[in-house]
Design a protein around this motif. Structure first.
Motif, PDB file in Angstrom:
ATOM      1  N   SER A 121       2.284   0.927   1.069  1.00  0.00           N
ATOM      2  CA  SER A 121       0.840   1.430   1.214  1.00  0.00           C
ATOM      3  C   SER A 121       0.014   1.461   0.058  1.00  0.00           C
ATOM      4  CB  SER A 121       1.005   2.741   1.914  1.00  0.00           C
ATOM      5  OG  SER A 121      -0.022   3.449   1.797  1.00  0.00           O
ATOM      6  N   GLY A 122      -1.409   1.623   0.394  1.00  0.00           N
ATOM      7  CA  GLY A 122      -2.488   1.749  -0.772  1.00  0.00           C
ATOM      8  C   GLY A 122      -1.940   3.043  -1.407  1.00  0.00           C
ATOM      9  N   PHE A 123      -1.449   3.877  -0.640  1.00  0.00           N
ATOM     10  CA  PHE A 123      -1.064   5.304  -1.116  1.00  0.00           C
ATOM     11  C   PHE A 123      -0.192   4.989  -2.505  1.00  0.00           C
ATOM     12  CE2 PHE A 123       1.119   9.431  -0.896  1.00  0.00           C
ATOM     13  CZ  PHE A 123      -0.050  10.279  -0.789  1.00  0.00           C
ATOM     14  N   GLN A 124       0.577   3.836  -2.552  1.00  0.00           N
ATOM     15  CA  GLN A 124       1.396   3.884  -3.735  1.00  0.00           C
ATOM     16  C   GLN A 124       0.514   3.193  -5.065  1.00  0.00           C
ATOM     17  OE1 GLN A 124       4.083   1.259  -1.422  1.00  0.00           O
ATOM     18  NE2 GLN A 124       5.598   3.111  -1.505  1.00  0.00           N
ATOM     19  N   SER A 125      -0.708   3.003  -4.890  1.00  0.00           N
ATOM     20  CA  SER A 125      -1.406   2.438  -6.080  1.00  0.00           C
ATOM     21  C   SER A 125      -1.454   3.602  -7.259  1.00  0.00           C
ATOM     22  CB  SER A 125      -2.696   2.055  -5.613  1.00  0.00           C
ATOM     23  OG  SER A 125      -3.331   1.714  -6.742  1.00  0.00           O
ATOM     24  N   VAL A 126      -0.462   2.864  -8.086  1.00  0.00           N
ATOM     25  CA  VAL A 126      -0.438   3.796  -9.433  1.00  0.00           C
ATOM     26  C   VAL A 126      -1.813   3.756 -10.185  1.00  0.00           C
ATOM     27  CG1 VAL A 126       0.940   4.168 -11.518  1.00  0.00           C
ATOM     28  CG2 VAL A 126       2.174   3.335  -9.703  1.00  0.00           C
ATOM     29  N   TYR A 150       2.271  14.035  -4.179  1.00  0.00           N
ATOM     30  CA  TYR A 150       1.856  12.754  -3.926  1.00  0.00           C
ATOM     31  C   TYR A 150       2.480  11.441  -4.608  1.00  0.00           C
ATOM     32  CZ  TYR A 150      -0.155  12.734  -8.716  1.00  0.00           C
ATOM     33  OH  TYR A 150      -0.352  12.939  -9.872  1.00  0.00           O
ATOM     34  N   GLU A 151       3.284  11.897  -5.764  1.00  0.00           N
ATOM     35  CA  GLU A 151       4.005  10.847  -6.492  1.00  0.00           C
ATOM     36  C   GLU A 151       5.450  10.454  -5.890  1.00  0.00           C
ATOM     37  OE1 GLU A 151       3.848  13.942  -7.278  1.00  0.00           O
ATOM     38  OE2 GLU A 151       5.243  14.362  -8.775  1.00  0.00           O
ATOM     39  N   SER A 152       5.934  11.149  -4.810  1.00  0.00           N
ATOM     40  CA  SER A 152       7.080  10.959  -4.253  1.00  0.00           C
ATOM     41  C   SER A 152       7.180   9.672  -3.871  1.00  0.00           C
ATOM     42  CB  SER A 152       7.631  12.145  -3.249  1.00  0.00           C
ATOM     43  OG  SER A 152       6.687  12.060  -2.394  1.00  0.00           O
ATOM     44  N   ALA A 153       5.929   8.952  -3.372  1.00  0.00           N
ATOM     45  CA  ALA A 153       6.155   7.719  -2.612  1.00  0.00           C
ATOM     46  C   ALA A 153       6.285   6.721  -3.582  1.00  0.00           C
ATOM     47  CB  ALA A 153       4.742   7.546  -1.994  1.00  0.00           C
ATOM     48  N   LEU A 154       6.303   6.952  -4.814  1.00  0.00           N
ATOM     49  CA  LEU A 154       6.318   5.892  -5.899  1.00  0.00           C
ATOM     50  C   LEU A 154       8.023   5.719  -6.531  1.00  0.00           C
ATOM     51  CD1 LEU A 154       3.401   7.103  -7.957  1.00  0.00           C
ATOM     52  CD2 LEU A 154       3.370   5.139  -6.256  1.00  0.00           C
ATOM     53  N   PRO A 155       8.196   4.533  -7.089  1.00  0.00           N
ATOM     54  CA  PRO A 155       9.522   4.384  -7.708  1.00  0.00           C
ATOM     55  C   PRO A 155       9.528   5.552  -8.874  1.00  0.00           C
ATOM     56  CG  PRO A 155       8.292   2.327  -7.588  1.00  0.00           C
ATOM     57  CD  PRO A 155       7.290   3.324  -7.138  1.00  0.00           C
ATOM     58  N   SER A 156      10.734   5.628  -9.609  1.00  0.00           N
ATOM     59  CA  SER A 156      10.929   6.848 -10.600  1.00  0.00           C
ATOM     60  C   SER A 156       9.968   6.636 -11.650  1.00  0.00           C
ATOM     61  CB  SER A 156      12.149   7.338 -10.770  1.00  0.00           C
ATOM     62  OG  SER A 156      13.011   6.170 -10.953  1.00  0.00           O
ATOM     63  N   ALA A 157       9.977   5.468 -12.111  1.00  0.00           N
ATOM     64  CA  ALA A 157       9.343   5.103 -13.326  1.00  0.00           C
ATOM     65  C   ALA A 157       7.729   5.173 -13.375  1.00  0.00           C
ATOM     66  CB  ALA A 157       9.384   3.578 -13.971  1.00  0.00           C
ATOM     67  N   SER A 158       7.368   4.857 -12.081  1.00  0.00           N
ATOM     68  CA  SER A 158       5.816   5.150 -11.926  1.00  0.00           C
ATOM     69  C   SER A 158       5.676   6.493 -11.665  1.00  0.00           C
ATOM     70  CB  SER A 158       5.329   4.410 -10.520  1.00  0.00           C
ATOM     71  OG  SER A 158       5.629   3.210 -10.781  1.00  0.00           O
TER      72      SER A 158
END
Ligand code: HEM
Length: 367
Positions: A121-126, A150-158
């Motif tokens: 999802s665009g929600f994951q646009s870092v 909000y950042e929980s949708a991202l991989p841990s590095a992001s």
């Protein structure tokens, strides 16, 4: 020398822009699934174009933060700040317009490949999160869905990168600090805030007397006009008293510090003084950037409504309902919009002391 240079592979349009890489990264999920969907190419190219523009915006914002983050911001660098902000705004306009290109895809065409995209999802646009953070969106302001950060949708590095930009410097705070340091508010016996508040109070008292003594107004009409005037007086009352202003900050109705607020108001009121031109334009640009980001959010939410109705998003949010609520909740520079409440017509502005006015001007006297 000439021979050595000619041995180098000549730079070409394609190699300079690394087009082989750039044009080879549109991989259609629908094609992988054996049923290529024509519009998925548009969907990918549009998103990639957004990400490239986000990269450019971050490049501009980083430069602005580097200048504004200095302990003393050199006046000669303010022009650059203004140019970078103007460019950011110009890009934002393109970003809003681009939505129209994607809207040439119909909801039915989107359905040909939408299910293949979940849970992305665009929600994951870092980069989008970096932009929000570098502008100064606060975590406490953010709407969450499923009660997750909000950042929980991202991989841990992001996640780490996004937290780093969140705790790093941002434009809201640097601008606030810069304004709070502004030196012109007091000059010898002159105190801008005292003079301005006395002037406004005298103006309100005059308006009150004019209404009360106006024989052409009925009692009802007088009561209505006086109550409007009370509201204006109340508005000014909250800002002329530092403790009441602080209460607004404490209750979350304001964010900008009192010192920065007063400076920003002085810049707006006396923007015709040459020294204030660029600061005034910077403040105006900030408002325009916030407005454009808000407009983008709204256009995006409408597009989402048009594409998926009230279905939930591929990222798991309530879709356009969540997005619509972010339109207001995620605004950053609202304090600067509210400044207009406290402006008075130029004709009623107390003049600056002559010497201060001279110092705020250009001094060139010729050779
Ligand atoms: C058919 C087109 C699109 C649809 C249906 C769509 C749908 C959605 C939905 C439903 C969300 C909420 C999160 C979720 O549950 O997934 C979302 C968030 C988001 N989308 Fe899109 N989107 C579209 C196009 C785009 C484009 C072109 C961009 C450009 C980068 C974009 C960027 C974003 C961003 C940044 C968010 C996070 C917004 C926030 O949390 O404030 N979307 N999108």
């Amino acid at each position: 020398m000439v021979r050595a240079a000619s041995r180098r592979t000549a730079l070409t349009y394609s190699s300079y822009l690394d087009l082989d890489t750039l044009l080879d990264c549109q991989r259609l999920e629908s094609a992988k699934a054996g049923k290529p969907a024509h519009d998925e190419m548009l969907f990918i190219v549009t998103h990639q174009t957004y990400e490239l523009w986000f990269k450019q915006i971050l490049h501009e914002l980083d430069a602005v933060l580097a200048i504004m983050g200095q302990p003393v911001v050199p006046e000669r660098e303010l022009g650059q700040v203004l140019r970078y902000l103007e460019r950011t705004l110009a890009i934002q306009k393109v970003l809003i317009d681009q939505i129209g290109v994607l809207e040439t895809m119909t909801p039915l065409d989107f359905l040909d490949f939408r299910d293949l995209l979940a849970p992305s999802s665009g929600f994951q646009s870092v980069q989008f999160r970096h932009i929000e953070n570098k502008l100064g969106l606060r975590r406490t302001q953010r709407l969450t869905y499923n009660a997750m950060p909000y950042e929980s949708a991202l991989p841990s590095a992001s996640q780490r990168q996004v937290r780093a930009t969140e705790s790093g410097r941002n434009l809201f705070v640097l601008l606030e600090q810069w304004l709070a340091r502004m030196p012109f508010l007091r000059f010898r016996e002159y105190d801008f805030w005292r003079v301005y508040s006395e002037n406004v109070q005298a103006m309100l008292a005059k308006d009150r007397a004019a209404i009360e003594h106006n024989d052409l107004l009925s009692d009802d009409a007088k009561a209505i006009q006086l109550s409007e005037l009370d509201k204006t007086a109340e508005n000014f009352g909250t800002v002329f008293d530092a403790a009441r202003y602080q209460a607004l900050i404490d209750s979350g109705q304001r964010r900008l510090s009192y010192a920065a607020f007063v400076s920003a108001l002085m810049i707006h009121l006396y923007r015709d003084e040459p020294m204030f031109h660029t600061p005034f334009r910077i403040l105006t640009e900030i408002v325009a950037i916030d407005e454009s980001l808000t407009l983008w959010r709204y256009r995006h939410a409408l597009m989402v409504n048009r594409m998926i109705g009230s279905k939930i998003g591929t990222g798991g949010s309530s879709g356009q309902d969540y997005l619509r609520r972010t339109v207001e909740a995620h605004r950053i520079f609202t304090d600067y919009f509210d400044l207009s409440t406290y402006l008075v017509p130029r004709s009623m502005l107390p003049p600056l002391p002559e010497e201060l006015q001279r110092q705020l001007g250009f001094h060139w006297r010729g050779a």
